[in-house]
Motif scaffolding. Structure first.
Motif, short mmCIF file in Angstrom:
data_model
loop_
_atom_site.label_atom_id
_atom_site.label_comp_id
_atom_site.label_asym_id
_atom_site.label_seq_id
_atom_site.Cartn_x
_atom_site.Cartn_y
_atom_site.Cartn_z
N TYR A 116 -7.82 -16.46 18.32
CA TYR A 116 -6.74 -17.40 18.07
C TYR A 116 -5.43 -16.91 18.68
N ASN A 117 -5.55 -15.93 19.59
CA ASN A 117 -4.38 -15.45 20.36
C ASN A 117 -3.37 -14.64 19.57
N SER A 118 -3.76 -14.14 18.38
CA SER A 118 -2.86 -13.23 17.67
C SER A 118 -3.10 -11.81 18.15
N THR A 119 -2.08 -10.95 18.02
CA THR A 119 -2.32 -9.54 18.26
C THR A 119 -2.75 -8.88 16.96
N VAL A 120 -3.56 -7.84 17.09
CA VAL A 120 -4.11 -7.13 15.94
C VAL A 120 -3.58 -5.71 15.99
N GLU A 121 -3.15 -5.21 14.84
CA GLU A 121 -2.78 -3.78 14.75
C GLU A 121 -3.60 -3.16 13.64
N LYS A 122 -4.21 -1.99 13.93
CA LYS A 122 -5.00 -1.30 12.90
C LYS A 122 -4.10 -0.33 12.14
N CYS A 123 -4.25 -0.29 10.82
CA CYS A 123 -3.38 0.58 10.01
C CYS A 123 -4.09 0.95 8.71
N GLY A 124 -4.46 2.21 8.55
CA GLY A 124 -5.00 2.74 7.29
C GLY A 124 -6.27 2.04 6.83
N TYR A 125 -6.60 2.27 5.56
CA TYR A 125 -7.82 1.69 5.00
C TYR A 125 -7.53 0.82 3.77
N LEU A 126 -6.34 0.93 3.22
CA LEU A 126 -6.05 0.24 1.95
C LEU A 126 -4.99 -0.85 2.17
N SER A 127 -5.00 -1.85 1.28
CA SER A 127 -3.96 -2.88 1.39
C SER A 127 -2.59 -2.27 1.14
N SER A 128 -2.54 -1.17 0.39
CA SER A 128 -1.24 -0.50 0.17
C SER A 128 -0.74 0.19 1.43
N ASP A 129 -1.60 0.38 2.45
CA ASP A 129 -1.13 0.83 3.77
C ASP A 129 -0.68 -0.38 4.61
N ARG A 130 -1.51 -1.44 4.57
CA ARG A 130 -1.33 -2.57 5.49
C ARG A 130 -0.13 -3.44 5.15
N ILE A 131 0.05 -3.73 3.85
CA ILE A 131 1.08 -4.70 3.45
C ILE A 131 2.48 -4.21 3.83
N PRO A 132 2.85 -2.95 3.51
CA PRO A 132 4.19 -2.50 3.93
C PRO A 132 4.36 -2.53 5.44
N ARG A 133 3.29 -2.21 6.17
CA ARG A 133 3.36 -2.23 7.64
C ARG A 133 3.62 -3.66 8.15
#
Ligand SMILES: *Cc1c(COP(=O)(O)O)cnc(C)c1O
Length: 316
Positions: free
Chosen positions: A112-129
């Motif tokens: 869908y043409n979005s960029t993806v960034e990988k970050c940690g394993y937990l939602s507590s890593d991803r959400i602040p990012r």
């Protein structure tokens, strides 16, 4: 607090971006359950799940307010929904996913043409990012459930059901963070309070069940339930008061019951639904409902299953 009026406005706003979904029935399922079961088929929705409804409502509003960039923290249905709607509206999106996100989910988002960034394993890593990226880029972070516009979008399912079927006795809805059930319950109860709204959680992800019992938001330590859309560990601040006000009852289903329901729907109805949605069929099949001979709408929230996981879910 969310009102039926907010949901009616959402229904008009999101109409260009979604499919109205059918109510499917099966004589074999009715016989097995002792009730008439109508499957509200959001597994046939665009992107394969209902999350596009909330995303469309929230992002069209953000764009009207001048936004041209959105972020989200999800490798699953919410991430795909935000990516799809951003593309449809011609704005950019970045979706933050866990390091171990499957190639097929990342591929769907990138498709869908979005960029993806990988970050940690937990939602507590991803959400602040995801929030930090939105802030740095002058964009808007799109939360998965705890937001009135998201809840109003999901609630359009409730209005659609009322337009499709008369004489409904109960609507059964799976619960993760509670955005889906709080929207649907508001639409249903503010139209016809006699219709029961029943929530379903896996036994090992019973955070909303416990929160209702305790009369306060209660977190669980964590869960590995096969119903991966329901792995949130506590209900939301916006969603929980509505659950308290409008949900009549929450029933719990085991992992084995979820697998049996998944297999029944695939084999007998030829429908691929995801384990998070098989929970509501499990509730119907394993007599968790108060009575028999009723008209029951089971909300099938999505159908996105990684084919590599299929053999772990099917129970023969
Ligand atoms: C997100 C999701 C749910 C749970 O919705 P909430 O609004 O978090 O309660 C259920 N089923 C599927 C398929 C989902 O993607």
């Amino acid at each position: 607090m969310l009102t039926k009026q907010n949901i009616m406005e959402a229904q008009v706003r999101i109409a260009p971006y979604i499919h109205p979904t059918p109510l499917l029935t099966s004589c074999q399922l009715n016989a097995r359950c002792g009730n008439m079961i109508y499957l509200k088929s959001e597994h046939l929705q665009k992107t394969g799940a209902f999350k596009i409804r909330g995303a469309a409502n929230k992002i069209t509003q953000a764009v009207a307010d001048g936004a041209n960039y959105v972020t989200a923290a999800s490798s699953g249905n919410h991430g795909q929904a935000v990516a799809y709607i951003a593309q449809a509206l011609g704005i950019k999106a970045k979706i933050v996913v866990p390091e171990d996100a499957s190639a097929c989910k990342v591929g769907a988002i990138e498709g869908y043409n979005s960029t993806v960034e990988k970050c940690g394993y937990l939602s507590s890593d991803r959400i602040p990012r995801a929030k930090a990226i939105a802030e740095a880029e002058n964009g808007v972070f799109i939360p998965p459930y705890d937001d009135p516009l998201i809840m109003a979008g999901q609630g359009t399912i409730g209005l659609e059901i009322l337009q499709q079927l008369d004489n409904i006795d109960a609507v059964i809805v799976p619960i993760g963070g509670g955005g889906l059930i709080s929207g649907i319950a508001t639409a249903i109860k503010e139209s016809n309070p006699a219709i029961k709204v029943i929530g379903v959680e896996p036994v090992s992800a019973n955070d909303t069940y416990l929160s209702l019992q305790n009369g306060a938001i209660t977190a669980i330590a964590g869960t590995t339930t096969i119903a991966d859309g329901l792995r949130t560990i506590q209900p939301g601040d916006c969603t929980f008061p509505i659950v308290q006000k409008y949900v009549d009852e929450i029933v719990l289903v085991s992992e084995e019951e979820i697998k049996e329901a998944f297999t029944f729907v695939l084999e007998r109805m030829k429908q691929l639904i995801e384990p998070s949605s098989a929970t509501v069929i499990a509730a119907c099949m394993f007599n968790k409902l108060p009575s028999e001979g009723k008209n029951i709408v089971a909300v099938i929230s999505g159908g996105n299953v990684d084919m590599a996981d299929l053999s772990k879910i099917i129970k023969i």
